[in-house]
Design a protein around this motif. Structure first.
Motif, short mmCIF file in Angstrom:
data_model
loop_
_atom_site.label_atom_id
_atom_site.label_comp_id
_atom_site.label_asym_id
_atom_site.label_seq_id
_atom_site.Cartn_x
_atom_site.Cartn_y
_atom_site.Cartn_z
N CYS A 113 44.99 -3.95 -28.62
CA CYS A 113 44.11 -3.18 -29.51
C CYS A 113 44.82 -2.90 -30.84
CB CYS A 113 43.70 -1.87 -28.84
SG CYS A 113 42.49 -0.92 -29.77
N ARG A 114 46.11 -2.63 -30.82
CA ARG A 114 46.85 -2.40 -32.06
C ARG A 114 46.97 -3.69 -32.89
NH1 ARG A 114 46.33 2.49 -32.50
NH2 ARG A 114 47.72 4.04 -31.59
N ASP A 115 47.02 -4.85 -32.21
CA ASP A 115 47.25 -6.11 -32.91
C ASP A 115 45.98 -6.87 -33.25
OD1 ASP A 115 49.98 -5.68 -32.75
OD2 ASP A 115 50.21 -6.87 -30.91
N ARG A 116 44.96 -6.76 -32.36
CA ARG A 116 43.76 -7.58 -32.55
C ARG A 116 42.50 -6.72 -32.42
NH1 ARG A 116 44.01 -13.49 -30.15
NH2 ARG A 116 42.80 -13.79 -32.06
N ALA A 117 41.82 -6.75 -31.27
CA ALA A 117 40.62 -5.92 -31.10
C ALA A 117 40.36 -5.70 -29.62
CB ALA A 117 39.40 -6.58 -31.75
N GLY A 118 39.94 -4.49 -29.30
CA GLY A 118 39.63 -4.15 -27.92
C GLY A 118 38.24 -3.56 -27.81
N LEU A 119 37.62 -3.78 -26.66
CA LEU A 119 36.28 -3.23 -26.39
C LEU A 119 36.37 -2.19 -25.28
CD1 LEU A 119 33.24 -3.51 -27.17
CD2 LEU A 119 33.01 -4.97 -25.15
#
Length: 363
Positions: free
Chosen positions: A43-49
């Motif tokens: 989540c810090r590097d890319r994207a999280g749901l």
């Protein structure tokens, strides 16, 4: 978990291999196969749901809805532009916090998001306090998803140009793959991102659509908590409660100058003059042992000067961190203190919050 409520994504969580846990009366995913640290860093590097459909969503309808809610909070509701959001608190007569909420100005009223564990008492309180010309409508048919991380805007832009163009704490009504949604540029991780309110029957379709993006992975409650801890964000029942004032929690910025017509105002505003008995502070832990909620914080002579409200391992900093309520004279940046973990003193140092800088999108 037969006695727990299920969100509209319950079956999808099982399909994705989630480890489920009980939270606020719901069966919720605490983590997936990769584990909390991997999810956090993704989540810090890319994207999280995130599935946050356990949260409460409601509307206050009426031409004077903003004025009515202004009287129950530290203010600023009447100043909201159409589509703008505000983080605030509902206060009680003693000056404590009933709940922290997100308020959005919408046509003919307000939209609110409240905490899952507080929504029943919030709804009862609002129903009791609102004037006759305002109507509270609860929205249990709505689901809520959060897309968070530095690549969230790129992903959202593939489905909604209107949502991608939003500034932090702004909302729009849009369509994602033909499905009507309310999207806000907000979140609980410290990262740029969006929250998507959608009818429960369409929640799984939206979730699968976003998870099909190469940069997006599902994130559970475990990483949601470590992300918000790094971001220095309050959690109700920890940094905020019915006995902790918003000033003690470091939320002075919520208060509208000159506004004193809300519950507990006399007690809260007197703290400005008399001084706070305790303040929220960040702690860097000088050991590998996590310092958890409830640990006493002492000076070097063993006198208790505070208590830990949240704590755990920070995947971004690769060390334990904590937040605590501490006597103001001990809360200066760089102050060395001790936290008691199972009777063993652990060295901690007061530090500035947040632990990890916020990356909200502001044009």
């Amino acid at each position: 978990m037969p006695d727990l409520k299920q969100t509209p994504l319950f079956n999808l969580h099982h399909e994705l291999g989630a480890k489920m846990t009980a939270f606020a009366g719901y069966a919720m995913p605490v983590q997936y196969a990769g584990g909390i640290i991997r999810e956090h860093l993704h989540c810090r590097d890319r994207a999280g749901l995130f599935d946050i459909s356990h949260m409460g969503q409601c509307r206050i309808w009426g031409e004077k809805a903003a004025e009515a809610l202004e009287k129950l909070t530290p203010g600023g509701i009447v100043d909201l532009a159409m589509g703008a959001q505000k983080y605030t608190v509902l206060t009680n007569p003693a000056g404590g916090v009933i709940d922290d909420i997100i308020v959005t100005r919408i046509d003919r009223g307000l939209s609110l998001i409240v905490n899952a564990g507080c929504k029943d008492k919030d709804y009862a309180y609002l129903t009791q306090q609102l004037p006759d010309d305002c109507v509270l409508q609860t929205c249990p048919e709505l689901a809520l998803l959060a897309l968070q991380g530095p690549e969230a805007a790129v992903v959202m832009g593939r489905f909604s140009a209107e949502a991608e163009a939003l500034d932090f704490m702004r909302t729009c009504r849009t369509r994602i793959n033909g499905i009507d949604c309310w999207v806000s540029r907000s979140g609980y991780t410290g990262e740029d991102g969006f929250e998507i309110s959608v009818h429960q029957t369409d929640a799984e379709t939206i979730a699968r659509l976003l998870l099909a993006e190469p940069s997006v992975e599902p994130i559970g409650l475990g990483a949601r908590d470590t992300l918000r801890l790094e971001a220095g964000l309050c959690l109700y029942g920890h940094e905020l409660s019915d006995t902790i004032s918003p000033l003690q929690a470091g939320l002075k910025w919520l208060f509208k100058k000159g506004h004193a017509g809300f519950p507990g105002a006399d007690n809260i505003l007197s703290e400005f003059a008399a001084g706070l008995p305790q303040v929220r502070a960040g702690l860097l832990v000088d050991a590998k042992i996590p310092v958890r909620e409830g640990c006493a914080v002492t000076d070097d002579e063993g006198r208790q000067v505070g208590i830990v409200t949240s704590g755990g391992y920070s995947p971004s900093l690769r060390r334990p961190v904590a937040m605590a309520l501490i006597q103001p004279s001990y809360a200066g940046i760089g102050t060395p203190l001790l936290a008691s973990v199972r009777g063993k003193p652990i060295a901690v140092t007061v530090t500035r919050l947040p632990f990890v800088p916020h990356r909200y999108h502001r044009s």
